[in-house]
Write an enzyme that holds these catalytic residues in place. Structure first.
Site, PDB file in Angstrom:
ATOM      1  N   ASP A  49      -4.042  -4.572   8.036  1.00 13.38           N
ATOM      2  CA  ASP A  49      -4.890  -4.522   6.854  1.00 13.38           C
ATOM      3  C   ASP A  49      -4.262  -3.744   5.709  1.00 13.38           C
ATOM      4  O   ASP A  49      -4.743  -3.785   4.604  1.00 13.38           O
ATOM      5  CB  ASP A  49      -6.261  -3.947   7.203  1.00 13.38           C
ATOM      6  N   LYS A  50      -3.198  -3.034   5.960  1.00 10.45           N
ATOM      7  CA  LYS A  50      -2.558  -2.243   4.907  1.00 10.45           C
ATOM      8  C   LYS A  50      -1.042  -2.325   5.070  1.00 10.45           C
ATOM      9  O   LYS A  50      -0.546  -2.449   6.167  1.00 10.45           O
ATOM     10  CB  LYS A  50      -2.977  -0.782   4.992  1.00 10.45           C
TER      11      LYS A  50
END
Length: 137
Positions: A49-50
């Protein structure tokens, strides 16, 4: 047919989990539980997600896209929050002169510039609120 001493099986399984956890830790990967290893064995793809979490050890957002239609129902609540909430609550979404610039947010769905800016502020506030309640910093 497999015949084994229950003591050997009882020691081998926890030992294997301990060794795997140690190897993962040496490579910079922290494992929360043995169930994570079992689940990881079945994975075909991993979506992070990052960016930067794995490669640099510190999460950072490189790009963001939001749907104006999806966030529009929250816009009125966001306006009310900005009017009534203490500045500390809303302040994280407001741009500051000394703040590191957040990446531009691509807004899908045509909106006037002022509404787009408001949607972006709402988006960053919502993201910050959700992230502050997560298990990781």
């Amino acid at each position: 047919l497999m015949i084994a001493c229950p003591c050997a099986m009882g020691l081998a399984t926890p030992m294997a989990v301990m060794v795997a956890t140690g190897v993962a830790a040496k490579r910079g990967c922290l494992v929360k539980s043995a169930a994570a290893f079992e689940t990881a064995a079945k994975l075909h793809a991993i979506v992070l997600d990052k960016t930067g979490t794995i490669t640099q050890g510190s999460p950072s957002i490189q790009a963001a896209v939001l749907s104006a239609d999806a966030l529009a129902p929250l816009l009125e609540a966001w306006r009310q929050l900005r009017k009534t909430a203490p500045p500390k609550v809303v302040g994280q979404a407001m741009p500051r002169e000394d703040a590191v610039r957040a990446p531009a947010v691509t807004v899908l769905g045509a909106r006037p510039k002022e509404v787009e800016q408001e949607l972006q502020a709402c988006f960053w506030w919502l993201l910050g609120t959700l992230e502050s309640a997560s298990d990781h910093p």
